[in-house]
Design a protein around this motif. Structure first.
Motif, mmCIF file in Angstrom:
data_model
loop_
_atom_site.group_PDB
_atom_site.id
_atom_site.type_symbol
_atom_site.label_atom_id
_atom_site.label_comp_id
_atom_site.label_asym_id
_atom_site.label_seq_id
_atom_site.Cartn_x
_atom_site.Cartn_y
_atom_site.Cartn_z
ATOM 1 N N CYS A 314 16.975 4.470 0.273
ATOM 2 C CA CYS A 314 18.303 4.005 -0.112
ATOM 3 C C CYS A 314 18.672 4.656 -1.450
ATOM 4 O O CYS A 314 17.930 5.476 -1.976
ATOM 5 N N ARG A 316 18.772 3.200 -4.299
ATOM 6 C CA ARG A 316 17.909 2.678 -5.358
ATOM 7 C C ARG A 316 16.551 3.380 -5.375
ATOM 8 O O ARG A 316 15.827 3.295 -6.368
ATOM 9 N N CYS A 317 16.189 4.037 -4.271
ATOM 10 C CA CYS A 317 14.942 4.813 -4.274
ATOM 11 C C CYS A 317 15.076 5.952 -5.294
ATOM 12 O O CYS A 317 14.113 6.343 -5.933
ATOM 13 N N CYS A 388 10.572 0.956 -4.311
ATOM 14 C CA CYS A 388 12.020 0.769 -4.554
ATOM 15 C C CYS A 388 12.329 -0.722 -4.753
ATOM 16 O O CYS A 388 11.833 -1.567 -4.014
ATOM 17 N N CYS A 391 14.679 -1.519 -1.169
ATOM 18 C CA CYS A 391 14.146 -1.363 0.186
ATOM 19 C C CYS A 391 12.623 -1.196 0.180
ATOM 20 O O CYS A 391 12.026 -0.904 1.205
HETATM 21 ZN ZN LIG Z 1 15.258 2.138 -1.597
#
Ligand SMILES: [Zn+2]
Length: 502
Positions: A314, A316-317, A388, A391
């Motif tokens: 995602c 946010r990764c 993350c 996720c």
């Molecule tokens: Zn993520």
């Protein structure tokens, strides 16, 4: 004046409210569930309504009608939930001294209510199936003079698209967040292609500096809400699809409700806080998010299929934290070329159509970078990071309401902090009476000033420090920003609003 309810509409009370000795007549429209549509036998009807938004929009429509027509009273109600044949779904009425005004006001109300309220209609058929449907021309004032077959003939002619591709688009429900440089091309392309239900979420009003790239709008419309303007334009483009305007920015309050009614979401925004909020909300609700952003002559596009693709990473990764707002310049600061946003917005529409018609895309597992000067594209793989915060294996973000999406300003303070620093300060609630409900806590100096304008607030402040209070701190954040820009350096905003005090 206008009620949104899941109960049977109380016609007697509504009629009673309209009655007035000064009125010479009343005109009433009653909409009931009928037993057929488009040749199919209907057994029941289901309305989904985005209630808080619908209430606001309905109030706005009633106020407009009151202003335009010489009426004595206006009343209305829209029911949602499941309704059987013959049950009343909508009721509007107008009373006036003269019948002409009553007829016109009633007509205006029913047309605008059908046209502007965020309402989705599902038909249940006698043979057992059910379908989301466009409200029979309810969304437009005139029946088109052409058939669906004619309108879409050039695209259904493509052998690998055909009628089945058209069916997939017709039954899709797509939310477009942002009706600006990316949103305009994405919206007109999706509406033209026949995406059955499109919701436009944008709280901004049109500025003259938008026009060079936001080609749905005209210079005479500066100052109006973009979501409503876009809705009108798209209806002109394609009256066969249903378009709903939500004239609010996507925020923590409306996020969950807005996502609930949609399959695919397009991020056409240009700021980090909304991008992260929309991204996290889509992840948690398992929606498909088609995201684009641009910087000078480059753009990037990525598709997150949160519901069915758990192998790809995602946002946010790559960016566990929201970057500072000033780390990449905004359109206003660095400038933007309309051709760049138009290409990227068009690509978002294409990715959406690919997803809806079952075609794979490299953008679901990679971030695709497009350099419009060299015309090179680069796909950067986007593997999932087990650490993350969203996720990953042990996610820290499980609810958007626990997160902070906007960097806090020094003037966004807690209640105790304000009282300690400014014991003589004023606390002003800017919510309307309806919203306020029961006051929270023990606040002796809780001055109620609903709907106060900037001038009143600046006058009131004088030499005093003033803490402005609203439900969640979003409205007062904006207000204090404006007041401070206008010289009101003594204004503060309650961080998290009254919701944070409970
Ligand atoms: Zn993520």
């Amino acid at each position: 004046m206008f009620e949104i309810t899941d109960k049977a509409i109380d016609v007697e009370t509504l009629r009673h409210d309209l009655a007035d000795p000064a009125a010479g007549g009343m005109v009433i429209f009653e909409g009931v569930v009928r037993d057929h549509n488009d040749g199919r036998a209907v057994s029941a009807l289901e309305y989904e309504i985005f209630v808080s938004m619908a209430e606001k929009e309905a109030a706005r429509i009633m106020a407009e009608a009151k202003e335009q027509f010489d009426v004595t009273h206006l009343r209305g109600a829209h029911r949602f939930g499941l309704m059987g044949i013959g049950e009343m779904a909508i009721w509007v009425g107008a009373s006036a001294r003269h019948r002409e005004a009553a007829f016109k006001a009633c007509r205006y109300l029913i047309d605008e209510i059908k046209y502007r309220l965020p309402v989705w209609k599902k038909e249940h058929y006698v043979e057992g199936a059910s379908d989301w449907v466009d409200c029979e021309g309810c969304a437009h004032h005139h029946q088109p003079e052409f058939t669906e077959k004619e309108y879409y003939s050039r695209q259904t002619r493509m052998s690998d698209f055909g009628e089945s591709g058209q069916d997939s688009l017709r039954s899709a429900r797509v939310l477009v967040v942002g009706a600006g440089g990316l949103g305009c091309p994405a919206l007109s392309t999706l509406a033209g292609a026949g995406v059955g239900q499109i919701t436009i979420c944008d709280g901004d009003i049109l500025d003259v500096s938008n026009l060079h790239r936001q080609t749905l709008y005209g210079h005479q419309e500066v100052g109006q809400f973009k979501a409503q303007l876009a809705t009108q334009k798209l209806h002109e483009l394609n009256p066969l699809v249903s378009i709903t305007a939500v004239s609010e920015n996507f925020n923590l309050l409306n996020a969950t409700d807005l996502l609930a009614g949609h399959d695919v979401v397009l991020d056409c925004t240009d700021n980090f806080s909304t991008k992260f909020l929309l991204h996290d909300a889509c992840y948690l609700a398992q929606k498909v998010l088609v995201q684009a952003s641009l910087y000078q002559y480059e753009g990037q596009i990525q598709v997150f299929d949160f519901g069915s693709d758990s192998a790809s990473g995602c946002m946010r990764c790559t960016w566990p934290e929201i970057p500072a707002a000033d780390c990449v310049g905004s359109c206003a600061e660095v400038g933007v070329l309309g051709a760049v946003s138009t290409v990227l917005g068009g690509m978002q529409a294409m990715e959406t159509i690919k997803h809806l018609t079952g075609r794979p895309s490299p953008a679901t597992s990679a971030t695709v970078l497009v350099d419009l000067l060299s015309l090179e594209t680069t796909a950067v793989k986007r593997p999932r990071d087990p650490s993350c915060p969203l996720c990953g294996d042990q996610p820290g973000i499980v609810d958007i309401h626990d997160q902070e999406y906007e960097p806090r300003q020094f003037w966004e303070v807690g209640m105790n902090e304000f009282i300690q620093n400014h014991p003589q300060g004023h606390i002003v609630d800017v919510r309307s009476e309806d919203e306020r409900g029961t006051p929270v806590g023990d606040m002796a100096s809780w001055d109620n000033l609903p709907g106060a304008g900037h001038r009143e607030l600046l006058d009131l402040a004088g030499e005093n420090e003033v803490l402005l209070v609203c439900e969640v701190g979003v409205r007062t954040r904006r207000l204090v920003e404006e007041l401070r820009a206008a010289g009101g350096q003594r204004f503060w905003s309650l961080w998290g609003g009254t919701a944070g005090l409970k």
